[in-house]
Structure formats: C-alpha cells, structure tokens
Design a protein around this motif. Structure first.
Motif, PDB file in Angstrom:
ATOM      1  N   ARG A   6      -9.061  -0.224   4.041  1.00 26.65           N
ATOM      2  CA  ARG A   6      -8.502   0.371   2.835  1.00 26.65           C
ATOM      3  C   ARG A   6      -9.269  -0.152   1.635  1.00 26.65           C
ATOM      4  O   ARG A   6      -9.748  -1.286   1.632  1.00 26.65           O
ATOM      5  CB  ARG A   6      -7.017   0.022   2.673  1.00 26.65           C
ATOM      6  CG  ARG A   6      -6.118   0.628   3.735  1.00 26.65           C
ATOM      7  CD  ARG A   6      -6.053   2.136   3.566  1.00 26.65           C
ATOM      8  NE  ARG A   6      -5.125   2.762   4.456  1.00 26.65           N
ATOM      9  CZ  ARG A   6      -5.433   3.312   5.628  1.00 26.65           C
ATOM     10  NH1 ARG A   6      -6.664   3.264   6.069  1.00 26.65           N
ATOM     11  NH2 ARG A   6      -4.532   3.891   6.358  1.00 26.65           N
ATOM     12  N   LYS A   7      -9.331   0.646   0.602  1.00 25.79           N
ATOM     13  CA  LYS A   7     -10.016   0.254  -0.634  1.00 25.79           C
ATOM     14  C   LYS A   7      -9.015  -0.453  -1.545  1.00 25.79           C
ATOM     15  O   LYS A   7      -7.866  -0.039  -1.674  1.00 25.79           O
ATOM     16  CB  LYS A   7     -10.548   1.514  -1.332  1.00 25.79           C
ATOM     17  CG  LYS A   7     -11.676   1.246  -2.292  1.00 25.79           C
ATOM     18  CD  LYS A   7     -12.274   2.530  -2.794  1.00 25.79           C
ATOM     19  CE  LYS A   7     -13.457   2.839  -1.903  1.00 25.79           C
ATOM     20  NZ  LYS A   7     -14.413   3.759  -2.491  1.00 25.79           N
ATOM     21  N   VAL A   8      -9.471  -1.521  -2.172  1.00 26.30           N
ATOM     22  CA  VAL A   8      -8.641  -2.262  -3.119  1.00 26.30           C
ATOM     23  C   VAL A   8      -8.756  -1.581  -4.471  1.00 26.30           C
ATOM     24  O   VAL A   8      -9.852  -1.321  -4.961  1.00 26.30           O
ATOM     25  CB  VAL A   8      -9.107  -3.737  -3.232  1.00 26.30           C
ATOM     26  CG1 VAL A   8      -8.283  -4.485  -4.264  1.00 26.30           C
ATOM     27  CG2 VAL A   8      -9.038  -4.415  -1.875  1.00 26.30           C
ATOM     28  N   GLY A   9      -7.617  -1.272  -5.086  1.00 30.05           N
ATOM     29  CA  GLY A   9      -7.600  -0.643  -6.401  1.00 30.05           C
ATOM     30  C   GLY A   9      -7.958  -1.621  -7.509  1.00 30.05           C
ATOM     31  O   GLY A   9      -8.038  -2.838  -7.289  1.00 30.05           O
ATOM     32  N   ASP A  10      -8.146  -1.108  -8.692  1.00 32.14           N
ATOM     33  CA  ASP A  10      -8.531  -1.931  -9.846  1.00 32.14           C
ATOM     34  C   ASP A  10      -7.537  -3.066 -10.117  1.00 32.14           C
ATOM     35  O   ASP A  10      -7.914  -4.120 -10.608  1.00 32.14           O
ATOM     36  CB  ASP A  10      -8.658  -1.064 -11.108  1.00 32.14           C
ATOM     37  CG  ASP A  10      -9.833  -0.105 -11.020  1.00 32.14           C
ATOM     38  OD1 ASP A  10     -10.748  -0.363 -10.213  1.00 32.14           O
ATOM     39  OD2 ASP A  10      -9.829   0.895 -11.756  1.00 32.14           O
ATOM     40  N   GLN A  13      -4.306  -3.619  -5.764  1.00 32.05           N
ATOM     41  CA  GLN A  13      -3.343  -3.026  -4.845  1.00 32.05           C
ATOM     42  C   GLN A  13      -4.037  -2.408  -3.637  1.00 32.05           C
ATOM     43  O   GLN A  13      -5.116  -1.836  -3.745  1.00 32.05           O
ATOM     44  CB  GLN A  13      -2.519  -1.961  -5.567  1.00 32.05           C
ATOM     45  CG  GLN A  13      -1.679  -2.556  -6.678  1.00 32.05           C
ATOM     46  CD  GLN A  13      -0.979  -1.482  -7.483  1.00 32.05           C
ATOM     47  OE1 GLN A  13      -1.546  -0.424  -7.737  1.00 32.05           O
ATOM     48  NE2 GLN A  13       0.233  -1.766  -7.896  1.00 32.05           N
ATOM     49  N   VAL A  14      -3.381  -2.549  -2.484  1.00 32.76           N
ATOM     50  CA  VAL A  14      -3.865  -1.986  -1.232  1.00 32.76           C
ATOM     51  C   VAL A  14      -2.679  -1.323  -0.542  1.00 32.76           C
ATOM     52  O   VAL A  14      -1.575  -1.857  -0.539  1.00 32.76           O
ATOM     53  CB  VAL A  14      -4.427  -3.095  -0.302  1.00 32.76           C
ATOM     54  CG1 VAL A  14      -4.864  -2.526   1.031  1.00 32.76           C
ATOM     55  CG2 VAL A  14      -5.567  -3.833  -0.968  1.00 32.76           C
ATOM     56  N   THR A  15      -2.911  -0.168   0.043  1.00 34.23           N
ATOM     57  CA  THR A  15      -1.855   0.512   0.790  1.00 34.23           C
ATOM     58  C   THR A  15      -1.934   0.099   2.253  1.00 34.23           C
ATOM     59  O   THR A  15      -2.991   0.185   2.879  1.00 34.23           O
ATOM     60  CB  THR A  15      -2.010   2.047   0.682  1.00 34.23           C
ATOM     61  OG1 THR A  15      -1.920   2.411  -0.693  1.00 34.23           O
ATOM     62  CG2 THR A  15      -0.939   2.767   1.470  1.00 34.23           C
TER      63      THR A  15
END
Length: 89
Positions: A6-10, A13-15
């Motif tokens: 998963r990609k880490v948001g700015d 956050q990770v889903t």
C-alpha cells in the motif's frame, strides 16, 4: 500469509487491505498497535477484553451445541440398540 503493498499518504496514513481486516476482525474505529521489531513495523489489533470474551462465548456455544448433538445421537443409539452391556465382572 501474503504480502500486501500500500502507498503511504502525505499524512502517513495507510489503508489495511480488506482481506486482512476481515480475516483479523478489524473494523473502523478499532485501535491498532504498532510494534517495532528489528527492521520491521508490525501492526496488530490489541486484544481487548470484550473481543476475548466474545471468543470464549462462541467457543462455549459450539461446545454446548456439540454436547446436545452427542446426547441426541447417544439417545438414538440407545433406542435402537438398547443399553450398553455391563462389562464389569
């Protein structure tokens, strides 16, 4: 076990993949514990007392149902075959 990327948001956050949430019983609003171990970061849902109690309730229900099924089967066998012989001498 599989790997999920998963990609880490700015904002960091990770889903958590739905498959893992479903398998581990993680729902929205649950707290997740982060554990740093060597070069890894582990995520785990903390074991809360309510979740633990629910697991015990489910196990007790299964045991009760199994006992009822066994008693019914035993009664049916006794009706068809009669009482077990007394093997004591």
């Amino acid at each position: 076990m599989g790997e999920h990327t998963r990609k880490v948001g700015d904002r960091g956050q990770v889903t958590i993949p739905k498959e893992l949430r479903d398998r581990r019983g993680i729902e929205g609003g649950d707290e997740i514990e982060f554990v740093e171990l060597d070069d890894k970061i582990l995520l785990k849902p903390p074991t809360d007392t309510e979740r633990l109690a629910e697991g015990y309730r489910k196990r007790a229900d299964r045991s009760r149902r199994l006992t009822e099924e066994m008693e019914e089967t035993s009664s049916e066998a006794t009706e068809r075959l009669g009482d077990a012989p007394d093997w004591s001498e």
